[in-house]
Design an enzyme around this catalytic site. Structure first.
Site, PDB file in Angstrom:
ATOM      1  N   TYR A   1     -10.870  11.495  25.887  1.00  0.00           N
ATOM      2  CA  TYR A   1     -11.025  12.397  27.037  1.00  0.00           C
ATOM      3  C   TYR A   1     -10.154  13.621  26.793  1.00  0.00           C
ATOM      4  O   TYR A   1      -9.090  13.513  26.177  1.00  0.00           O
ATOM      5  CB  TYR A   1     -10.591  11.680  28.327  1.00  0.00           C
ATOM      6  CG  TYR A   1     -10.919  12.458  29.587  1.00  0.00           C
ATOM      7  CD1 TYR A   1     -12.200  12.402  30.135  1.00  0.00           C
ATOM      8  CD2 TYR A   1      -9.963  13.258  30.208  1.00  0.00           C
ATOM      9  CE1 TYR A   1     -12.519  13.132  31.289  1.00  0.00           C
ATOM     10  CE2 TYR A   1     -10.271  13.982  31.352  1.00  0.00           C
ATOM     11  CZ  TYR A   1     -11.552  13.906  31.886  1.00  0.00           C
ATOM     12  OH  TYR A   1     -11.864  14.625  33.018  1.00  0.00           O
TER      13      TYR A   1
ATOM     14  N   PHE B   1     -14.618  21.474  33.066  1.00  0.00           N
ATOM     15  CA  PHE B   1     -14.609  21.403  31.596  1.00  0.00           C
ATOM     16  C   PHE B   1     -14.209  19.999  31.216  1.00  0.00           C
ATOM     17  O   PHE B   1     -13.179  19.507  31.710  1.00  0.00           O
ATOM     18  CB  PHE B   1     -13.578  22.372  30.983  1.00  0.00           C
ATOM     19  CG  PHE B   1     -13.359  22.136  29.505  1.00  0.00           C
ATOM     20  CD1 PHE B   1     -14.009  22.922  28.558  1.00  0.00           C
ATOM     21  CD2 PHE B   1     -12.520  21.119  29.055  1.00  0.00           C
ATOM     22  CE1 PHE B   1     -13.815  22.684  27.202  1.00  0.00           C
ATOM     23  CE2 PHE B   1     -12.338  20.880  27.687  1.00  0.00           C
ATOM     24  CZ  PHE B   1     -12.985  21.662  26.765  1.00  0.00           C
ATOM     25  N   GLU B   2     -14.981  19.366  30.363  1.00  0.00           N
ATOM     26  CA  GLU B   2     -14.577  18.078  29.798  1.00  0.00           C
ATOM     27  C   GLU B   2     -15.259  17.947  28.455  1.00  0.00           C
ATOM     28  O   GLU B   2     -16.424  18.310  28.324  1.00  0.00           O
ATOM     29  CB  GLU B   2     -15.094  16.895  30.633  1.00  0.00           C
ATOM     30  CG  GLU B   2     -14.437  16.658  31.953  1.00  0.00           C
ATOM     31  CD  GLU B   2     -15.062  15.469  32.716  1.00  0.00           C
ATOM     32  OE1 GLU B   2     -16.290  15.262  32.639  1.00  0.00           O
ATOM     33  OE2 GLU B   2     -14.303  14.756  33.371  1.00  0.00           O
ATOM     34  N   ILE B   3     -14.517  17.427  27.477  1.00  0.00           N
ATOM     35  CA  ILE B   3     -15.161  16.899  26.280  1.00  0.00           C
ATOM     36  C   ILE B   3     -14.710  15.448  26.242  1.00  0.00           C
ATOM     37  O   ILE B   3     -13.506  15.178  26.348  1.00  0.00           O
ATOM     38  CB  ILE B   3     -14.727  17.651  25.003  1.00  0.00           C
ATOM     39  CG1 ILE B   3     -15.144  19.125  25.088  1.00  0.00           C
ATOM     40  CG2 ILE B   3     -15.342  16.996  23.764  1.00  0.00           C
ATOM     41  CD1 ILE B   3     -14.659  19.973  23.917  1.00  0.00           C
TER      42      ILE B   3
END
Ligand SMILES: Nc1nc2c(ncn2[C@@H]2O[C@H](COP(=O)(O)OP(=O)(O)OP(=O)(O)O)[C@@H](O)[C@H]2O)c(=O)[nH]1
Ligand SMILES: *[C@@H]1O[C@H](CO)[C@@H](O)[C@H](O)[C@H]1NC(C)=O
Ligand SMILES: *[C@@H]1O[C@H](CO)[C@@H](O)[C@H](O)[C@H]1NC(C)=O
Ligand SMILES: *[C@@H]1O[C@H](CO)[C@@H](O)[C@H](O)[C@H]1NC(C)=O
Ligand SMILES: [Mg+2]
Length: 395
Positions: free
Chosen positions: A223, A280-282
């Protein structure tokens, strides 16, 4: 008859002239023919090969596109309405210019309605990878049967009075619940292991000249985030109680070496409201699809706070990551410069910003603002803050 023949002759004559002109002008780059217009002061520098007229785009631009098959098992994902088209178009343009035009990752669009033809036409023209469009099943975007609708309606009324942002919105609540517990289970998402979430109207300010998905995999990250801050307390009054009920019922899911002390100043008794901003997330989809995360989501869902309060997917994801991942599995992408209204993450350090052609104003950087949870993150990780951060603190 005679008239039309004369016109025809004129047209043929004009055509011949045009063709001649075309040939003359296209061969005029040779040494003689037409006198070239030069500015004596410029001294021919316009055509000088060492001095191109625009900034050379060399050095830190993204590397060549990865070879076919060299891409990660990853996709961008966006939840949007048809009416979000022109705002998501801007976001896509940013992502493509700064990163994806060289990598060509796919993009999945999800909606509680059918996407219309214009949405599909415009977004598929902008994205360099494959685009896929999915409709969300009604069961994932409606009140579960264990929710008391009257109670939920009363809460919306109260939150409207209290002027809590989106406090009276039903669709916002469905959205938060969907992002918390369902997007990673959509059939289109099952094809992938990694996701990068993108919302309408966001901006990316620096070249991203490596593959963040690859970075996540190589460094065993699950995460990641770029902005963190304190949540509005009024939207989550009982969230922490619900989390404590979950950890009591499922102690097996709480991981040793986690980041509990980023969430809590008293070893878990109370929540300090720090969360990663989830627009925003990767992240890793298989982690979200794990039994641990699904038990967690189901437990919170039954507690009812998505409807009886206004729990956001940001604190829900963040608490999961901080309790059910090792702290080494969470990553701060300092090098991904980003804006979502009203906050900016602009990387600390001028050298980096120049090398990566950043166009954010360092004064707008939120990282070292008192309302950011990033300093606390560095402390918990036991890491030094980036050199020069004091100088770039917001006034
Ligand atoms: N399909 C669909 N998508 C939605 C709906 N509401 C919000 N979204 C999407 O869900 C994401 C989050 O919604 P936003 O309105 O951006 O919420 P936010 O980021 O908290 O607030 P602002 O961006 O400040 O308005 C965005 O990608 C929206 O496009 C909805 O009713 N239907
Ligand atoms: C033009 O370039 C030549 C050769 O570099 C130089 O000698 C001359 O002074 C320059 N003239 C002007 C006007 O800059
Ligand atoms: C990508 O990941 C998904 C989820 O783990 C998996 O089902 C799928 O087979 C993977 N695809 C490839 C090409 O490896
Ligand atoms: C936590 O569990 C207790 C005991 O079952 C219950 O009374 C309480 O409502 C739960 N809290 C939340 C927020 O679900
Ligand atoms: Mg948004």
């Amino acid at each position: 008859m005679a008239n039309s023949q004369r016109y025809l002759r004129y047209i043929v004559f004009a055509l011949v002239c045009l063709i001649l002109l075309f040939f003359i002008s296209s061969s005029s780059s040779g040494p003689s023919s037409w006198p070239s217009i030069t500015n004596p002061a410029a001294n021919g520098s316009i055509t000088s090969p060492e001095k191109p007229p625009t900034t050379p785009n060399t050095g830190s631009s993204p590397p060549p596109a990865t070879a076919a098959g060299g891409r990660m098992n990853a996709t961008f994902v966006t939840l949007a309405r048809n009416s979000d088209l022109w705002e998501i178009a801007k976001s896509i343009r940013h992502v493509e210019d700064r990163f994806n035009r060289k990598f060509n990752y796919d993009w999945v669009f999800l909606n509680d309605d059918d996407f219309d033809d214009e949405f599909k036409k415009v977004t598929s023209a902008l994205v360099s990878g494959k685009t896929k469009y999915g409709r969300i099943p009604t069961e994932h975007w409606s009140f579960p049967d264990f929710i008391d609708q009257d109670r939920a309606a009363k809460v919306r009324e109260q939150m409207k009075e209290a002027k809590i942002i989106y406090g009276d919105s039903i669709s916002y609540r469905h959205m938060c619940r969907y992002e918390s517990g369902f997007f990673f289970r959509h059939p289109l998402m099952l094809d992938y292991e990694w996701y990068w979430r993108v919302e309408p109207s966001v901006e990316f300010f620096c070249d991203i000249d490596y593959d963040p998905f690859q970075y996540m995999a190589d460094n065993k990250k699950k995460y990641s985030f770029v902005l963190s801050l304190y949540e509005y307390v009024e939207t989550i009054p009982t969230l922490w109680d619900a989390v404590k009920n979950f950890t009591k019922a499922h102690p097996e899911h709480i991981v040793e070496g986690n980041m509990m002390n980023w969430l809590s100043d008293d070893d878990g008794k109370t929540y300090n409201h720090c969360h990663f901003w989830s627009n925003f997330e990767i992240g890793n989809l298989n982690w979200l699809r794990s039994k641990a995360y699904l038990d967690y989501f189901n437990s919170l869902d039954h507690a009812g706070g998505f409807f009886y309060e206004r729990w956001g997917d940001a604190p829900v994801h963040s608490i999961a990551a901080a309790l059910m991942l090792k702290k080494e599995e969470i990553h701060f992408f300092n090098d991904i410069a980003y804006y979502h209204v009203p906050f900016t993450h602009c990387p600390t350090g001028e050298e980096y910003r120049l090398q990566h052609k950043c166009h954010c104003n360092p004064k707008d950087n939120f990282d070292w603002n008192g309302y950011s949870c990033l300093s606390r993150y560095y402390e918990v990780k036991g890491k030094e803050k980036p050199a020069g951060y004091e100088k770039e603190q917001q006034q």
